[in-house]
Design a protein around this motif. Structure first.
Motif, mmCIF file in Angstrom:
data_model
loop_
_atom_site.group_PDB
_atom_site.id
_atom_site.type_symbol
_atom_site.label_atom_id
_atom_site.label_comp_id
_atom_site.label_asym_id
_atom_site.label_seq_id
_atom_site.Cartn_x
_atom_site.Cartn_y
_atom_site.Cartn_z
ATOM 1 N N SER A 87 0.888 -1.452 0.022
ATOM 2 C CA SER A 87 0.059 0.065 0.026
ATOM 3 C C SER A 87 0.801 1.122 -0.013
ATOM 4 N N GLU A 88 0.390 2.235 -0.735
ATOM 5 C CA GLU A 88 1.295 3.484 -0.687
ATOM 6 C C GLU A 88 1.096 4.130 0.562
ATOM 7 N N PHE A 89 -0.011 3.942 1.417
ATOM 8 C CA PHE A 89 -0.190 4.344 2.601
ATOM 9 C C PHE A 89 0.689 3.613 3.749
ATOM 10 N N THR A 90 1.250 2.590 3.370
ATOM 11 C CA THR A 90 2.168 2.058 4.322
ATOM 12 C C THR A 90 3.647 2.084 3.542
ATOM 13 N N PRO A 91 4.301 3.030 3.800
ATOM 14 C CA PRO A 91 5.431 3.283 3.098
ATOM 15 C C PRO A 91 6.555 2.050 3.040
ATOM 16 N N PHE A 147 1.707 -22.476 -9.133
ATOM 17 C CA PHE A 147 0.950 -21.416 -10.107
ATOM 18 C C PHE A 147 0.767 -20.392 -8.984
ATOM 19 N N PRO A 148 1.374 -19.034 -8.948
ATOM 20 C CA PRO A 148 1.232 -18.064 -8.150
ATOM 21 C C PRO A 148 0.028 -17.103 -8.338
ATOM 22 N N VAL A 149 -0.658 -16.736 -7.294
ATOM 23 C CA VAL A 149 -1.748 -15.842 -7.321
ATOM 24 C C VAL A 149 -1.528 -15.059 -6.148
ATOM 25 N N GLU A 150 -1.541 -13.695 -6.867
ATOM 26 C CA GLU A 150 -1.162 -12.824 -5.616
ATOM 27 C C GLU A 150 -2.408 -11.908 -5.284
ATOM 28 N N PHE A 151 -2.629 -11.686 -3.932
ATOM 29 C CA PHE A 151 -3.711 -11.217 -3.517
ATOM 30 C C PHE A 151 -3.625 -10.024 -2.395
ATOM 31 N N PRO A 152 -4.460 -9.098 -2.222
ATOM 32 C CA PRO A 152 -4.097 -7.981 -1.405
ATOM 33 C C PRO A 152 -5.076 -8.196 -0.222
ATOM 34 N N VAL A 153 -4.574 -7.763 1.050
ATOM 35 C CA VAL A 153 -5.272 -7.642 2.269
ATOM 36 C C VAL A 153 -5.232 -6.361 2.967
ATOM 37 N N MET A 154 -5.734 -6.337 3.931
ATOM 38 C CA MET A 154 -5.628 -4.845 4.556
ATOM 39 C C MET A 154 -4.010 -4.647 5.100
ATOM 40 N N SER A 155 -3.732 -3.386 4.889
ATOM 41 C CA SER A 155 -2.277 -3.174 5.268
ATOM 42 C C SER A 155 -2.264 -1.990 6.356
ATOM 43 N N LEU A 156 -1.366 -2.340 7.387
ATOM 44 C CA LEU A 156 -1.504 -1.150 8.212
ATOM 45 C C LEU A 156 0.092 -0.465 8.526
ATOM 46 N N GLY A 157 -0.327 0.587 7.881
ATOM 47 C CA GLY A 157 1.034 1.564 8.028
ATOM 48 C C GLY A 157 0.976 2.260 9.413
ATOM 49 N N VAL A 217 2.258 -17.280 0.803
ATOM 50 C CA VAL A 217 3.401 -16.773 1.237
ATOM 51 C C VAL A 217 3.004 -15.359 1.810
ATOM 52 N N LEU A 218 3.307 -15.162 2.949
ATOM 53 C CA LEU A 218 2.831 -14.015 3.526
ATOM 54 C C LEU A 218 3.992 -12.757 3.247
ATOM 55 N N LEU A 219 3.566 -11.791 2.690
ATOM 56 C CA LEU A 219 4.617 -10.690 2.745
ATOM 57 C C LEU A 219 4.197 -9.488 3.675
ATOM 58 N N CYS A 220 5.343 -9.224 4.704
ATOM 59 C CA CYS A 220 4.943 -8.783 5.670
ATOM 60 C C CYS A 220 6.119 -7.457 5.996
ATOM 61 N N GLY A 221 5.946 -6.546 6.660
ATOM 62 C CA GLY A 221 6.997 -5.513 6.904
ATOM 63 C C GLY A 221 6.551 -4.650 7.993
ATOM 64 N N CYS A 222 6.029 -3.505 7.816
ATOM 65 C CA CYS A 222 5.581 -2.643 8.903
ATOM 66 C C CYS A 222 5.046 -3.258 10.044
ATOM 67 N N ASP A 223 5.340 -2.767 11.274
ATOM 68 C CA ASP A 223 5.003 -3.495 12.450
ATOM 69 C C ASP A 223 3.893 -4.629 12.399
ATOM 70 N N LYS A 224 2.437 -3.913 12.280
ATOM 71 C CA LYS A 224 1.412 -4.916 12.411
ATOM 72 C C LYS A 224 1.207 -5.719 11.381
ATOM 73 N N THR A 225 2.074 -5.705 10.224
ATOM 74 C CA THR A 225 1.518 -6.453 9.045
ATOM 75 C C THR A 225 2.078 -8.090 9.417
#
Ligand code: FES
Length: 570
Positions: A48-52, A74-84, A116-124
């Protein structure tokens, strides 16, 4: 691999149902062979661009996809709520449980065999791991990586300096103009906070739990090797599906113990406690608040990283990364705990090297013998409170002082800098109603700034107690997560200005010097002052959130519902 892939319950069907499941996917230009029995791997993306901190994740997902395709998936990407962490109001923590529900339901409802979980900012990180635990498919975490270290006027800076800059501006040592220059120098690359704040703590948590490939925690986001790790993770998740290696195969009690021991050795964030408790409850592993103290009290602090130490995540990577820490901790860890690559944590890190002992010390000669978290008990926090001794001042670890009580955050803001506030460096600042229910959402305000007049006297630390949290980048003699929180009307709710509070970290005590009779009288007259919400998610949260000592998850989210979908849609 199980006899039949879960995804074939959608894509393997004939007739109208199979037609519908496949035909609409084909509008993305996907050839028919992708649907014929390949493991379908979801890539759960918090871009998310709101989650730099996670803004580079679409690119990172491409590397994961390459690995999945290479391994025959077979990879399929999907979005979930992002917490910045920086933008979301009132606090990202309010939405951790909501995001975890999004993740859980998205994984279960869709035709995927692994994720596969792509995680970064604290709560993600915790929200994704919590949600995935409640489904329990083969799961692997790829973290986004820390930013490069900030450079300001010839010195290294990162998020912990925000608190220092704030104090310097308040005391007049730094101008607003200088602050603006610092702002431009700090976040100079993609990635999350570059210190051992909560995001880095969470990345280390997943690596020490065994949920990521070795080395995941510290590779900077801007380093090409981050993409290599993402691609290798894509390859591995396909193998995990074939081996039917699920989250519950990795997340044993031993894995949780390893995470606690590692967190102590790296001086990780106090938020780690709340998130790990919540994850344990989702996957069904018994874990108590006391375990954090018990398992970490003899572990020395060996990672010399801010906010407890001097260096940054980039330095940790160049020094050998988390594998160098885990190898050094071998005698402390449960070495036979299995990790996502099928090897034990000991096997993974046996060959690790340390290239800078100033950054990763030995356990024989640690950077600080104090580590981990101390769990305090006493009549001020019957269900516990937390302090991080390595980030606190030695002279305040045993102290008695008069309380200066702020009933809520607005009261604190209105009075903290009043010249007539009767406060000195021996006082103890108490902030109420910043707990899970009271705020609501338990914001990171526990390391409240000191009164201006004391900063001007050169005071840099005081005891501060609250039912809230502290940023993982924060520091000071700060007692957090006091439970039960003030909004529930316990002893913490009725502490008054002038009451004497005793802190004795050595004996794990936090007590209020007020008689039982007086406390009972005060409780009879107590009335809640926090705002109660009457609609939407926040109402649901206030009604169901558990206390910090239980992980602050919602009561109805404990445990899991597995990956079965009970009904077809057509
Ligand atoms: Fe995202 Fe610090 S603000 S990790």
């Amino acid at each position: 691999m199980k006899d039949k892939l879960r995804s074939q319950g959608w894509f393997g069907k004939t007739g109208k149902d199979g037609f519908i499941y496949r035909a609409w996917m084909k509008n993305q230009g996907i050839p028919d062979y992708e649907f014929r029995g390949k493991p379908v791997i979801g890539i759960c993306n918090t871009w998310s661009e709101f989650t730099p901190c996670n803004a580079h994740f679409r690119e990172l997902a491409e590397s994961v996809k390459r690995g999945i395709s290479e391994a025959g998936g077979f990879p399929v990407e999907f979005p979930v709520m992002s917490l910045g962490e920086t933008l979301i109001k009132p606090t990202a923590m309010l939405y951790r449980n909501l995001a975890s529900m999004d993740v859980e339901e998205s994984i279960r409802a869709n035709p995927m065999d692994g994720v596969v979980l792509l995680c970064g900012c604290d709560k993600t990180t915790p929200s994704l791991v919590m949600g995935a635990c409640s489904v329990n498919l083969p799961t692997l975490v790829v973290s986004g990586g820390p930013m490069l270290t900030g450079k300001y006027e010839g010195r290294d800076i990162s998020t912990s300096d925000v608190w220092r800059f704030n104090d310097a501006v308040r005391s007049g040592e730094m101008s607003q103009q200088e602050l603006t220059v610092a702002e431009e120098c700090m976040c100079r690359s993609r990635g999350h906070c570059a210190v051992m704040g909560t995001a880095s703590t969470m990345a280390c948590m997943v690596e020490s739990l065994g949920l990521s490939l070795p080395g995941n925690a510290a590779i900077p986001a801007a380093d090409s090797r981050r993409k290599v790790l993402a691609q290798l993770s894509g390859i591995r998740i396909v193998e995990m599906v074939k081996e039917n290696m699920r989250l519950s195969d990795v997340l044993s009690r031993k894995a949780f113990e390893n995470a606690i021991i590692t967190n102590a050795a790296i001086g990780g964030s106090t938020n780690f406690i709340i998130h790990l408790l919540a994850i344990a409850r989702r996957i069904g592993v018994e874990l108590k608040l006391e375990d954090f103290d018990k398992l970490s009290s003899n572990v020395p602090l060996i990672a010399n990283l801010q906010p407890s130490g001097k260096y940054f995540m980039e330095d940790l990577y160049y020094a050998g990364g988390l594998p160098a820490v885990l190898k050094e901790l071998d005698a402390f860890l449960r070495g036979d705990a299995v990790t996502v690559n099928g090897k034990t944590i000991r096997e993974n890190n046996a060959q690790a090297s340390c290239y800078n002992r100033d950054v990763v010390a030995t356990t024989a000669k640690p950077f600080n013998s104090l580590s981990g978290v101390a769990i305090l008990k006493g009549n001020l926090c019957e269900n516990g409170a937390v302090i991080k001794p390595s980030a606190a001042s030695a002279h305040l670890m045993k102290h008695a002082g008069k309380a200066i009580v702020f009933e809520d955050i607005d009261d604190y803001k209105a009075r903290i800098d009043l010249p007539e506030l009767d406060v000195d460096e021996h006082s103890i600042l108490v902030l109420k109603n910043v707990g899970p229910i009271g705020y609501p959402g338990m914001p990171e305000v526990g390391n409240m700034a000191l009164p201006k007049k004391l900063l001007a006297k050169g005071i840099t630390d005081m005891i501060r107690i609250s039912d809230g949290r502290m940023s993982g980048t924060g520091f000071g003699t700060v007692i957090l997560h006091a439970s039960p929180e003030a909004a529930l009307g316990g002893n913490f709710a009725v502490v008054k200005t002038g009451d004497v509070i005793h802190l004795d970290v050595g004996n794990r005590m936090l007590t209020l010097d007020v008689s039982v009779a007086e406390l009972e009288q005060r409780k009879k007259n107590w009335k809640p002052i926090h705002k109660k919400y009457d609609r939407g998610y926040v109402m649901l949260y206030q009604q169901h959130v558990q206390q910090a000592s239980e992980g602050a998850d919602m009561d109805f989210l404990n445990g899991g519902s597995g990956s079965e979908v009970s009904r077809d849609s057509h």
